[in-house]
Design a protein around this motif. Structure first.
Motif, short mmCIF file in Angstrom:
data_model
loop_
_atom_site.label_atom_id
_atom_site.label_comp_id
_atom_site.label_asym_id
_atom_site.label_seq_id
_atom_site.Cartn_x
_atom_site.Cartn_y
_atom_site.Cartn_z
N GLU A 54 0.84 -1.20 0.00
CA GLU A 54 0.00 0.00 0.00
C GLU A 54 0.87 1.25 0.00
O GLU A 54 0.60 2.22 -0.74
CB GLU A 54 -0.93 -0.01 1.22
CG GLU A 54 -1.97 1.10 1.21
CD GLU A 54 -2.90 1.00 2.39
OE1 GLU A 54 -4.13 1.10 2.17
OE2 GLU A 54 -2.43 0.81 3.53
N LYS A 89 1.06 4.11 -3.07
CA LYS A 89 0.85 5.54 -2.85
C LYS A 89 2.06 6.36 -3.28
O LYS A 89 1.93 7.44 -3.87
CB LYS A 89 0.52 5.79 -1.38
CG LYS A 89 -0.85 5.25 -0.97
CD LYS A 89 -1.13 5.48 0.51
CE LYS A 89 -2.53 5.00 0.87
NZ LYS A 89 -2.84 5.16 2.32
N GLU A 90 3.24 5.81 -3.01
CA GLU A 90 4.48 6.50 -3.39
C GLU A 90 4.57 6.66 -4.90
O GLU A 90 5.04 7.70 -5.40
CB GLU A 90 5.67 5.70 -2.87
CG GLU A 90 7.02 6.30 -3.19
CD GLU A 90 8.18 5.41 -2.74
OE1 GLU A 90 9.27 5.54 -3.30
OE2 GLU A 90 7.97 4.58 -1.82
N GLY A 144 2.01 6.73 -6.95
CA GLY A 144 0.81 7.35 -7.50
C GLY A 144 -0.14 6.36 -8.15
O GLY A 144 -0.91 6.72 -9.05
N TYR A 156 -2.20 4.21 -6.23
CA TYR A 156 -3.15 3.70 -5.24
C TYR A 156 -4.58 3.75 -5.77
O TYR A 156 -5.36 2.82 -5.54
CB TYR A 156 -3.05 4.48 -3.93
CG TYR A 156 -3.85 3.87 -2.81
CD1 TYR A 156 -3.52 2.62 -2.30
CD2 TYR A 156 -4.94 4.54 -2.25
CE1 TYR A 156 -4.26 2.05 -1.27
CE2 TYR A 156 -5.67 3.98 -1.22
CZ TYR A 156 -5.32 2.74 -0.73
OH TYR A 156 -6.06 2.18 0.28
N GLU A 157 -4.93 4.81 -6.49
CA GLU A 157 -6.27 4.90 -7.06
C GLU A 157 -6.48 3.81 -8.12
O GLU A 157 -7.59 3.29 -8.28
CB GLU A 157 -6.52 6.28 -7.65
CG GLU A 157 -6.55 7.41 -6.63
CD GLU A 157 -7.61 7.20 -5.56
OE1 GLU A 157 -8.72 6.74 -5.90
OE2 GLU A 157 -7.32 7.48 -4.37
#
Length: 351
Positions: free
Chosen positions: A162, A166-167, A169, A171-172
């Motif tokens: 996770e 996020k790192e 970009g 995650y979406e």
């Protein structure tokens, strides 16, 4: 001792985190040993705890199923587990996140659970109980340890992937992909199927298909009565061979250990199929044949090269961006890109 991890449903519900707490989940079933497969073990991890629920014990799982409806659940390779939950519990946790999907979006070439645990934590997990009979009781200590390990590293792994998503970009992308995976399973389970149309059936003419349907239904009935998987009665390969021989007027080769009563029922099924009028024979599925002209091939090459470059830049497998089959359908105009690709895929491909 792994046996100490057993807990009642009420005790588990009382111990599980509320609100936004993470929970890891895994299921073991007996599909390799029973006709009517069942969820035979539920493994749950929260915090540093690993607990086991025995669904075959005389205890209602309703409180757990209700709780799953509002919990944040992490699983690995959840497609089959979601199918099990839909079949037995009539639900799938709406907030279900899959570490396998995360690993693929991060570009891991080896994204099995054991491989990821070894990559991230340096721990080599045993796979010895992967095909064990989870419906038998009592479960051996070896099987219980395997079951516990299947979730023991799930939350630490979730934390790692996770953070990386996020790192980068992505995650979406991950959230949308997990939601799409749920949608696919629910859609698949809701579709009417002609289960007898097994691999290899597309090569058969209608006369062969009538025999295939007959021997498949015979096998299904035998497996149900015996409560064993259908492959233990006859394999798909055998069914195709029988249907082919029968369509061409040849005698079929029966397994040497086929029980006499089963053989008699098979003969009756074949005889019944022989009497079916041609107007009632199954038909071959119509296949859309696309003519690939020069314009089509040029556009496909352009899209494939663009996709491959995008995937290379991201460090992920090109099929994660879009498969060749999907791109062919889009170019042929058979589908709207928005109906077959996710938003993040559309954005990357600029479609």
């Amino acid at each position: 001792m792994a046996v100490d991890h057993y807990i009642s449903v009420d005790e588990l519900i009382g111990a599980l985190p509320s609100g936004d707490g993470r929970v890891g989940l895994d299921l073991e079933a007996d599909s390799l040993y029973r006709y009517a497969e069942r969820i035979c073990l539920v493994q749950v991890c929260y915090g540093k705890e690993v607990k086991l629920i025995d669904p075959l014990a005389e205890e209602s799982l309703d409180p757990l199923v209700d709780w799953l409806g509002s919990a944040r659940i992490w699983m690995h390779g959840a497609d089959y587990d979601m199918t099990l939950m839909l079949g037995e519990w009539k639900m799938v946790p709406p907030m279900l996140y899959d570490t396998q999907i995360a690993a693929q979006l991060l570009g891991h070439q080896r994204f099995g659970y054991a491989s990821l645990v070894e990559q991230y934590f340096g721990v080599e997990l045993s796979k010895s109980s992967q095909k064990a009979d989870w419906g038998k009781r009592p479960l051996s200590s070896k099987m219980l340890e395997y079951a516990c390990n299947d979730v023991r590293y799930l939350l630490p792994l979730a934390h790692e992937v996770e953070a990386k998503l996020k790192e980068l970009g992505r995650y979406e992308w991950f959230l949308e992909s997990c939601e799409a995976a749920q949608t696919r399973v629910k859609k698949r389970e809701g579709e009417e199927k002609e289960a007898w149309r097994i691999s290899g059936s597309g090569r058969l003419q209608p006369t062969g298909l009538r025999f295939l349907r007959a021997v498949w239904n015979w096998r299904d009935g035998e497996a149900a009565a015996w409560n064993r998987p259908s492959f233990m009665v006859a394999t798909n390969k055998q069914l195709i061979a029988w249907a082919t021989d029968l369509a061409e007027g040849r005698e079929i080769n029966l397994p040497p250990k086929l029980r006499p009563d089963r053989s008699q029922r098979l003969g009756a099924a074949i005889k019944e199929a022989e009497g079916i009028p041609e107007s009632e024979w199954p038909v071959r599925p119509k296949r859309v044949r696309q003519r690939y002209d020069e314009t089509f091939e040029k556009r496909l090459k352009e899209l494939m090269e663009n996709r491959n470059q995008i995937a290379e830049n991201l460090g992920i497998d090109p099929s994660i961006v879009a498969s060749r089959g999907v791109l062919e359908q889009i170019i042929a105009g058979r589908v709207d890109p928005a109906d077959i690709l996710l938003k993040w895929q559309l954005s990357l491909l600029e479609l």
